[in-house]
Design a protein around this motif. Structure first.
Motif, PDB file in Angstrom:
ATOM      1  N   HIS A   1       4.018 -16.952  -2.305  1.00 46.62           N
ATOM      2  CA  HIS A   1       4.152 -15.554  -2.729  1.00 46.62           C
ATOM      3  C   HIS A   1       3.722 -15.398  -4.181  1.00 46.62           C
ATOM      4  N   GLU A   2       4.186 -16.287  -5.044  1.00 43.84           N
ATOM      5  CA  GLU A   2       3.833 -16.209  -6.465  1.00 43.84           C
ATOM      6  C   GLU A   2       2.333 -16.409  -6.666  1.00 43.84           C
ATOM      7  N   ALA A   3       1.762 -17.353  -5.922  1.00 46.25           N
ATOM      8  CA  ALA A   3       0.324 -17.604  -6.031  1.00 46.25           C
ATOM      9  C   ALA A   3      -0.475 -16.405  -5.516  1.00 46.25           C
ATOM     10  N   TYR A   4       0.028 -15.774  -4.471  1.00 48.78           N
ATOM     11  CA  TYR A   4      -0.645 -14.605  -3.894  1.00 48.78           C
ATOM     12  C   TYR A   4      -0.654 -13.451  -4.888  1.00 48.78           C
ATOM     13  N   LEU A   5       0.470 -13.233  -5.554  1.00 47.60           N
ATOM     14  CA  LEU A   5       0.547 -12.177  -6.563  1.00 47.60           C
ATOM     15  C   LEU A   5      -0.439 -12.444  -7.700  1.00 47.60           C
ATOM     16  N   ALA A   6      -0.486 -13.697  -8.147  1.00 44.75           N
ATOM     17  CA  ALA A   6      -1.381 -14.055  -9.249  1.00 44.75           C
ATOM     18  C   ALA A   6      -2.845 -13.902  -8.846  1.00 44.75           C
ATOM     19  N   ARG A   7      -3.160 -14.268  -7.596  1.00 49.99           N
ATOM     20  CA  ARG A   7      -4.551 -14.235  -7.139  1.00 49.99           C
ATOM     21  C   ARG A   7      -5.040 -12.819  -6.874  1.00 49.99           C
ATOM     22  N   THR A   8      -4.175 -11.980  -6.306  1.00 45.90           N
ATOM     23  CA  THR A   8      -4.605 -10.642  -5.897  1.00 45.90           C
ATOM     24  C   THR A   8      -4.349  -9.575  -6.951  1.00 45.90           C
ATOM     25  N   GLY A   9      -3.396  -9.834  -7.850  1.00 45.34           N
ATOM     26  CA  GLY A   9      -3.042  -8.825  -8.840  1.00 45.34           C
ATOM     27  C   GLY A   9      -2.217  -7.687  -8.262  1.00 45.34           C
ATOM     28  N   MET A  10      -1.754  -7.852  -7.025  1.00 44.15           N
ATOM     29  CA  MET A  10      -0.944  -6.807  -6.394  1.00 44.15           C
ATOM     30  C   MET A  10       0.461  -6.779  -6.984  1.00 44.15           C
ATOM     31  N   ARG A  11       1.111  -5.633  -6.846  1.00 39.22           N
ATOM     32  CA  ARG A  11       2.504  -5.529  -7.270  1.00 39.22           C
ATOM     33  C   ARG A  11       3.395  -6.154  -6.206  1.00 39.22           C
ATOM     34  N   ALA A  12       4.492  -6.752  -6.659  1.00 37.43           N
ATOM     35  CA  ALA A  12       5.405  -7.412  -5.726  1.00 37.43           C
ATOM     36  C   ALA A  12       5.935  -6.439  -4.680  1.00 37.43           C
ATOM     37  N   THR A  13       6.205  -5.203  -5.092  1.00 39.13           N
ATOM     38  CA  THR A  13       6.735  -4.221  -4.141  1.00 39.13           C
ATOM     39  C   THR A  13       5.722  -3.907  -3.037  1.00 39.13           C
ATOM     40  N   ASP A  14       4.442  -3.873  -3.404  1.00 39.52           N
ATOM     41  CA  ASP A  14       3.406  -3.581  -2.406  1.00 39.52           C
ATOM     42  C   ASP A  14       3.251  -4.741  -1.421  1.00 39.52           C
ATOM     43  N   VAL A  15       3.358  -5.963  -1.939  1.00 40.53           N
ATOM     44  CA  VAL A  15       3.270  -7.132  -1.056  1.00 40.53           C
ATOM     45  C   VAL A  15       4.455  -7.142  -0.100  1.00 40.53           C
ATOM     46  N   CYS A  16       5.631  -6.812  -0.614  1.00 29.80           N
ATOM     47  CA  CYS A  16       6.827  -6.758   0.236  1.00 29.80           C
ATOM     48  C   CYS A  16       6.646  -5.757   1.370  1.00 29.80           C
ATOM     49  N   LYS A  17       6.097  -4.600   1.043  1.00 26.54           N
ATOM     50  CA  LYS A  17       5.873  -3.577   2.070  1.00 26.54           C
ATOM     51  C   LYS A  17       4.876  -4.067   3.117  1.00 26.54           C
ATOM     52  N   GLU A  18       3.822  -4.730   2.647  1.00 24.43           N
ATOM     53  CA  GLU A  18       2.800  -5.234   3.566  1.00 24.43           C
ATOM     54  C   GLU A  18       3.380  -6.296   4.494  1.00 24.43           C
ATOM     55  N   VAL A  19       4.161  -7.198   3.920  1.00 28.61           N
ATOM     56  CA  VAL A  19       4.792  -8.248   4.729  1.00 28.61           C
ATOM     57  C   VAL A  19       5.813  -7.645   5.687  1.00 28.61           C
ATOM     58  N   ALA A  20       6.541  -6.642   5.224  1.00 29.57           N
ATOM     59  CA  ALA A  20       7.545  -5.992   6.072  1.00 29.57           C
ATOM     60  C   ALA A  20       6.899  -5.398   7.319  1.00 29.57           C
ATOM     61  N   VAL A  21       5.760  -4.732   7.130  1.00 26.52           N
ATOM     62  CA  VAL A  21       5.041  -4.150   8.268  1.00 26.52           C
ATOM     63  C   VAL A  21       4.536  -5.257   9.186  1.00 26.52           C
ATOM     64  N   ARG A  22       4.002  -6.302   8.591  1.00 29.13           N
ATOM     65  CA  ARG A  22       3.440  -7.419   9.365  1.00 29.13           C
ATOM     66  C   ARG A  22       4.517  -8.096  10.217  1.00 29.13           C
ATOM     67  N   LEU A  23       5.714  -8.258   9.642  1.00 25.68           N
ATOM     68  CA  LEU A  23       6.783  -8.966  10.339  1.00 25.68           C
ATOM     69  C   LEU A  23       7.710  -8.036  11.119  1.00 25.68           C
ATOM     70  N   GLY A  24       7.576  -6.726  10.894  1.00 28.18           N
ATOM     71  CA  GLY A  24       8.449  -5.782  11.578  1.00 28.18           C
ATOM     72  C   GLY A  24       9.874  -5.835  11.066  1.00 28.18           C
ATOM     73  N   ILE A  25      10.021  -6.000   9.742  1.00 27.53           N
ATOM     74  CA  ILE A  25      11.341  -6.078   9.123  1.00 27.53           C
ATOM     75  C   ILE A  25      11.399  -5.080   7.972  1.00 27.53           C
ATOM     76  N   SER A  26      12.563  -4.941   7.360  1.00 30.69           N
ATOM     77  CA  SER A  26      12.699  -4.006   6.247  1.00 30.69           C
ATOM     78  C   SER A  26      12.064  -4.594   4.987  1.00 30.69           C
ATOM     79  N   PRO A  27      11.594  -3.745   4.066  1.00 32.07           N
ATOM     80  CA  PRO A  27      11.032  -4.243   2.805  1.00 32.07           C
ATOM     81  C   PRO A  27      12.025  -5.099   2.017  1.00 32.07           C
ATOM     82  N   GLU A  28      13.306  -4.759   2.089  1.00 34.90           N
ATOM     83  CA  GLU A  28      14.306  -5.540   1.356  1.00 34.90           C
ATOM     84  C   GLU A  28      14.443  -6.943   1.946  1.00 34.90           C
ATOM     85  N   TRP A  29      14.425  -7.033   3.277  1.00 33.88           N
ATOM     86  CA  TRP A  29      14.510  -8.361   3.897  1.00 33.88           C
ATOM     87  C   TRP A  29      13.245  -9.164   3.587  1.00 33.88           C
ATOM     88  N   ALA A  30      12.103  -8.483   3.581  1.00 29.09           N
ATOM     89  CA  ALA A  30      10.850  -9.158   3.220  1.00 29.09           C
ATOM     90  C   ALA A  30      10.928  -9.682   1.790  1.00 29.09           C
TER      91      ALA A  30
END
Length: 205
Positions: free
Chosen positions: A68-97
């Protein structure tokens, strides 16, 4: 696949034989990034220390966090946006992601499989669950393959020289390129030597 100790022995032999830069080939920071292992783990294993047997849950959570840390550094995305993307991908809440990505919660097998796909890692869930020595050995086996492949085919620079009839390729005295650097240089020279005719008077000698 060879055992880690044997893989390291063969890599060390190739480094000595070709007078390569050990620090570059076995760069702790780079290996840590590519394996999601802690730098201290990589350094200890490279030095021949016995691997620490940690619980599987700890391995998984630590490696998810590292990716996760490497992904943030490589993409420059905000952590909140990555959480939302993972949440959709896994079908879980952003907080759980968020809890999963921070390594605070343990993902189940289905979520771990999806995380492996999301981060684009090879070997699926084994990337997260295998012992540190196994994970590092897989990456070093790739390095060894590049080194031994370069020895067998005598490297991309020599292949390029043969194709273009180059008689001599001289590097600065004492300077030896790793297979990856040779490949990058060969690609650049290929472009120069295989021009579209703009410099027809230039010949490789």
């Amino acid at each position: 696949m060879l055992a880690l100790s044997e893989t390291l022995t063969r890599i060390e032999a190739r480094i000595a034989e070709a007078r390569l830069d050990r620090g570059e080939l076995l760069d702790v920071t780079d290996l840590s990034r590519r394996t999601a292992l802690r730098e201290s783990e990589v350094e200890a294993l490279l030095s021949g220390a016995a691997p620490v047997d940690e619980p599987v849950d700890d391995r998984v959570r630590s490696r998810v966090r590292a990716l996760h840390e490497a992904y943030l550094a490589r993409t420059g995305m905000r952590a909140t946006d990555v959480c939302k993307e993972v949440a959709v991908r896994l079908g879980i809440s952003p907080e759980w992601a968020r809890q999963l990505l921070l390594g605070k919660k343990m993902p189940n097998v289905r979520d771990l499989t999806e995380l492996a796909r999301f981060f684009g890692v090879e070997h699926g869930t084994m990337f997260f669950t295998d012992p540190a020595a196994t994970v590092l050995n897989r990456e070093l086996d790739r390095v060894l393959g590049e080194l031994e492949g370069a020895r067998e085919d005598r490297g991309p620079l020599l292949q390029l020289a043969t194709r273009h009839g180059v008689v001599t390729l001289a590097l600065r005295a004492g300077h030896h390129l790793t297979p990856r650097k040779q490949e990058a240089l060969a690609v650049m020279l290929e472009g120069l030597l295989s021009g579209d005719g703009e410099d027809e008077g230039v010949e490789a000698r």
